[in-house]
Design a protein around this motif. Structure first.
Motif, PDB file in Angstrom:
ATOM      1  N   LEU A   1       1.072  -1.164  -0.115  1.00  0.00           N
ATOM      2  CA  LEU A   1      -0.018   0.219   0.143  1.00  0.00           C
ATOM      3  C   LEU A   1       0.978   1.179   0.047  1.00  0.00           C
ATOM      4  O   LEU A   1       0.531   1.903  -0.684  1.00  0.00           O
ATOM      5  N   VAL A   2       2.010   1.188   0.784  1.00  0.00           N
ATOM      6  CA  VAL A   2       2.732   2.457   0.856  1.00  0.00           C
ATOM      7  C   VAL A   2       3.618   2.646  -0.499  1.00  0.00           C
ATOM      8  O   VAL A   2       3.750   3.816  -0.951  1.00  0.00           O
ATOM      9  N   ARG A   3       4.026   1.523  -1.141  1.00  0.00           N
ATOM     10  CA  ARG A   3       4.836   1.560  -2.473  1.00  0.00           C
ATOM     11  C   ARG A   3       3.855   1.946  -3.386  1.00  0.00           C
ATOM     12  O   ARG A   3       4.208   2.660  -4.339  1.00  0.00           O
ATOM     13  N   ALA A   4       2.651   1.635  -3.314  1.00  0.00           N
ATOM     14  CA  ALA A   4       1.572   2.101  -4.437  1.00  0.00           C
ATOM     15  C   ALA A   4       1.168   3.344  -4.138  1.00  0.00           C
ATOM     16  O   ALA A   4       0.184   3.978  -5.070  1.00  0.00           O
ATOM     17  N   GLY A   5       1.556   4.193  -3.045  1.00  0.00           N
ATOM     18  CA  GLY A   5       1.152   5.556  -2.822  1.00  0.00           C
ATOM     19  C   GLY A   5      -0.268   5.490  -2.277  1.00  0.00           C
ATOM     20  O   GLY A   5      -0.971   6.609  -2.163  1.00  0.00           O
TER      21      GLY A   5
END
Length: 393
Positions: A252-256
Motif C-alpha cells: 500500500l505504501v509503495r503504491a502511494g
C-alpha cells in the motif's frame, strides 16, 4: 488496600506478551489491582483518556518514585504550573518548526551515513546496526550531548529505563542506573561552556538560555534520554518488522495508497513503545466502582488502551489504513510526549523511506528468530534482515 478486583499475572509471560492478559482485564476487570505489580491498573482507553487529565487525583508528582530518586525531579513528575513552566522552556528545541528547520536535515545525514556503511553488507541486525545508532545520533544532537558515543547514549538510556521500572529493587539494576546518570552529568558539565559560547537549538542550550536551575536542566535531559532513545529506536525496528511481516501493508505504501506516517502511527498504536505511565493518587477518589486512597499507585496502560475493542475494530491486526485518532501512544493529557514531533520525523520522514529506498529486496533473515519483549516499554530485541543490493542515496 485497593478495593479493585484483584487480577493475577504471570510476570515472565506478561513481559513476553502482555496483550492476552490485558484483553482479559478489559473484559473482566478494566480497573484491577495487580498484586505482582503492586499497582491498580487502568486498561480501557476511554477511562485512561479521561482520568489521565485528572491531575488533582492521579498526580505525576511522585517524590518517592523511582524516577525522582534515580534521575532527579523532571517535568514528567510535576503537575500544573510547575510542569508547564519547564515544558515551555524545553519546547523551542522540539517544536514542529525546529524539527522541520533544523533537526530533520541532521536526522537524514545520520541515516545516509549509517546506510552507506550498511548497504554493501547484504545482511545485518537492523535493530542494532541502524535503529539504535540512528536514534542515538539524533538524540545526541537534540539533547546537545554531542560529546558522547552513540553506544553510551543507548546504554545510559536503557540503564535508566531499567532503573525506573525496577519495582523489585534489584541492586545491580539500581547501580547501573546510578552509573548512567553520573555519566550524563559529566557529559553535561563538559558541554555547558560549549553551548554557552555557541548557542544552538539543543535542549541543553535552550534550557540554559531560559535560566533554568541546573538541577532541572540535568533532570530534564535525563528524561529526554530515558524516553527519547528507546521509543524511536524501537519504533524504527518495529515498523520495519511489521511491514516485512505484512507485505500487503508495505504494498500500500509503495503504491502511494498510504503514507509512511500512517505506518508509524499504526505501529505506535499496535505495539506502543511506551506501554505504561505511572501515577500517584493525591486524594480520595471513586471511579468505575473503585475507591482510590492517597498514595495508592496507578498504572495507565497505554498499550492496552490502544487495543481497546471499544475504539478499534480488529485491534490485534496491523492495518495502516485504520483511523488511529483515538490512539494514545504519546499520552492523552498535559503530559503528552514533548518529543512526539521529533519522533515522527525521525521514523516516518527519514528512517522508513531511507531504509526501503536503499536496501533492495529487504526481507527477514529466518536463520535467527525475531525476539520482542516488555510491557512498560516494549520493542524488538533484534531484527535480522538481508537484502539483494543497494541504491545510492
Amino acid at each position: 488496600m485497593s478495593n479493585a478486583p484483584h487480577f493475577d499475572i504471570d510476570v515472565p509471560a506478561f513481559w513476553a506478551d502482555p496483550y492476552p492478559a490485558l484483553a482479559r482485564m478489559r473484559r473482566e476487570a478494566p480497573i484491577a489491582f495487580v498484586p505482582q505489580l503492586g499497582s491498580t491498573v487502568f486498561t480501557r482507553r476511554d477511562d485512561i483518556f479521561t482520568q489521565e487529565k485528572r491531575i488533582d487525583v492521579f498526580s505525576s508528582h511522585q517524590p518517592a518514585g523511582l524516577m525522582n530518586t534515580l534521575m532527579g525531579h523532571n517535568m514528567m513528575r510535576k503537575d500544573g504550573d510547575a510542569h508547564m513552566k519547564e515544558r515551555a522552556a524545553m519546547f523551542p528545541s522540539v517544536s514542529p518548526r525546529t524539527v522541520r528547520d533544523t533537526w530533520i536535515r541532521q536526522f537524514q545525514a545520520h541515516a545516509d551515513r549509517i546506510l552507506d556503511e550498511l548497504a554493501p553488507r547484504g545482511r545485518t541486525d537492523l535493530a542494532k546496526a541502524f535503529a539504535l545508532p540512528l536514534s542515538a545520533e539524533c538524540l545526541k544532537d537534540i539533547t546537545g550531548l554531542t560529546n558522547i558515543r552513540f553506544q553510551d547514549m543507548d546504554a545510559w538510556s536503557q540503564a535508566m529505563i531499567d532503573g525506573i521500572a525496577n519495582y523489585s529493587g534489584d541492586k545491580a539494576v539500581e547501580a547501573r542506573c546510578h552509573a548512567a546518570t553520573a555519566g550524563i552529568d559529566a557529559a553535561i558539565d563538559d558541554m555547558v561552556p560549549v553551548v554557552k559560547k555557541h548557542p544552538n537549538s539543543s535542549i541543553l542550550s535552550v534550557l540554559l538560555a531560559a535560566a533554568q536551575p541546573m538541577e532541572s536542566v540535568r533532570a530534564n535531559i535525563k528524561l529526554a534520554i530515558s524516553g527519547g532513545q528507546n521509543e524511536p529506536r524501537d519504533a524504527i525496528s518495529g515498523t520495519v518488522w511489521a511491514l516485512l511481516t505484512h507485505p500487503d501493508q508495505l504494498a500500500l505504501v509503495r503504491a502511494g495508497k498510504a503514507k509512511w506516517l500512517d505506518v508509524f502511527e499504526e505501529y505506535a498504536r499496535w505495539i506502543a513503545p511506551i506501554g505504561m505511565s505511572p501515577r500517584r493518587v493525591a486524594r480520595h477518589w471513586s471511579y468505575g466502582g473503585v475507591d482510590f486512597e492517597p498514595e495508592d499507585r496507578v498504572f495507565f496502560m497505554f498499550g492496552s488502551a490502544n487495543r481497546d475493542e471499544a475504539c478499534f475494530a480488529r485491534p490485534d491486526d496491523f492495518d495502516i489504513t485504520r483511523d488511529t485518532q483515538k490512539s494514545i501512544a504519546f499520552g492523552a493529557g498535559p503530559h503528552y510526549c514533548a518529543g512526539a514531533f521529533a519522533s515522527r520525523a525521525m521514523v516516518a520522514d527519514v528512517a522508513l523511506p531511507s531504509i526501503f529506498k536503499r536496501l533492495n529486496g529487504l526481507r527477514l533473515d529466518h536463520s535467527e528468530p525475531v525476539r520482542i519483549g516488555g510491557w512498560a516499554f516494549r520493542g524488538l530485541l533484534n531484527l535480522p534482515v538481508m537484502w539483494d543490493g543497494a541504491q545510492h542515496s
